[in-house]
Design an enzyme around this catalytic site. Sequence first.
Site, short mmCIF file in Angstrom:
data_model
loop_
_atom_site.label_atom_id
_atom_site.label_comp_id
_atom_site.label_asym_id
_atom_site.label_seq_id
_atom_site.Cartn_x
_atom_site.Cartn_y
_atom_site.Cartn_z
N HIS A 27 0.85 -1.18 0.00
CA HIS A 27 0.00 0.00 0.00
C HIS A 27 0.88 1.23 0.00
O HIS A 27 2.10 1.14 0.12
CB HIS A 27 -0.97 0.02 1.19
CG HIS A 27 -0.33 0.28 2.52
ND1 HIS A 27 -0.96 0.95 3.53
CD2 HIS A 27 0.90 -0.02 3.01
CE1 HIS A 27 -0.16 1.03 4.59
NE2 HIS A 27 0.97 0.44 4.29
N CYS A 37 5.84 6.60 4.14
CA CYS A 37 4.69 5.75 3.82
C CYS A 37 3.92 6.25 2.59
O CYS A 37 3.00 5.58 2.13
CB CYS A 37 3.76 5.63 5.03
SG CYS A 37 4.51 4.71 6.38
N HIS A 41 4.99 0.35 -0.45
CA HIS A 41 5.75 -0.57 0.40
C HIS A 41 4.80 -1.68 0.85
O HIS A 41 3.58 -1.56 0.70
CB HIS A 41 6.37 0.14 1.60
CG HIS A 41 5.36 0.77 2.51
ND1 HIS A 41 4.67 1.93 2.21
CD2 HIS A 41 4.91 0.37 3.72
CE1 HIS A 41 3.84 2.24 3.19
NE2 HIS A 41 3.95 1.29 4.12
N HIS A 43 3.72 -5.08 3.64
CA HIS A 43 3.69 -5.62 5.00
C HIS A 43 3.15 -7.04 4.96
O HIS A 43 2.39 -7.41 4.06
CB HIS A 43 2.74 -4.82 5.91
CG HIS A 43 3.07 -3.39 6.04
ND1 HIS A 43 4.10 -2.93 6.83
CD2 HIS A 43 2.51 -2.28 5.49
CE1 HIS A 43 4.16 -1.62 6.77
NE2 HIS A 43 3.20 -1.19 5.95
N HIS A 78 -1.46 -10.56 -1.36
CA HIS A 78 -0.64 -10.28 -2.53
C HIS A 78 -1.31 -9.28 -3.48
O HIS A 78 -1.34 -9.48 -4.70
CB HIS A 78 -0.23 -11.57 -3.24
CG HIS A 78 0.82 -12.32 -2.49
ND1 HIS A 78 0.53 -13.13 -1.41
CD2 HIS A 78 2.16 -12.33 -2.63
CE1 HIS A 78 1.65 -13.63 -0.94
NE2 HIS A 78 2.66 -13.16 -1.66
N GLU A 130 0.50 -4.35 11.71
CA GLU A 130 1.14 -4.01 10.45
C GLU A 130 2.64 -4.30 10.48
O GLU A 130 3.23 -4.71 9.49
CB GLU A 130 0.90 -2.53 10.13
CG GLU A 130 1.43 -2.10 8.80
CD GLU A 130 1.15 -0.64 8.51
OE1 GLU A 130 0.16 -0.38 7.82
OE2 GLU A 130 1.93 0.22 8.97
#
Length: 148
Positions: A27, A37, A41, A43, A78, A130
Amino acid sequence: MLQQIYPSVQHDYCYELNKDFHFAAAHYIPSDDAGKCRLTHGHTYFANVTVAGGELDDSGFLVNFAIIKQLIHNRFDHTLLNEDTDSFDNGISHRFPTTEVVARVIHDLVQTHLDSLPNRPQCLQVFLRETPTSYCIYRPKRKGKGND
């Protein structure tokens, strides 16, 4: 997944279940205030969903554990969350795919399914980790408690 102890929700239901699962997703947060952010990137999110109710279904379940996982994992694993425009919107801050909003969306997806069940269980809490050091808890306002 390692066993975790999550904050509990006070309720008067007879049954409570918790489902742990994880999904990998990318996201970005489209806001100048998001710092790094703002960049795409990823998680590995760890989630715990708390469901409670007073009645079991015809299979003896409050809700099938596998269905809860499928609702979220099949949709988000994914993926680039920002591309799920049914759930998120890069133009509206309260719909950016932040941890808080993702937790709320998970709740809403689960509750929509639960609302279709005859025994009407309730999603009381979504715990969404997260990173190893950052998580969010989403609890909907309870109806009938002055929050309608």
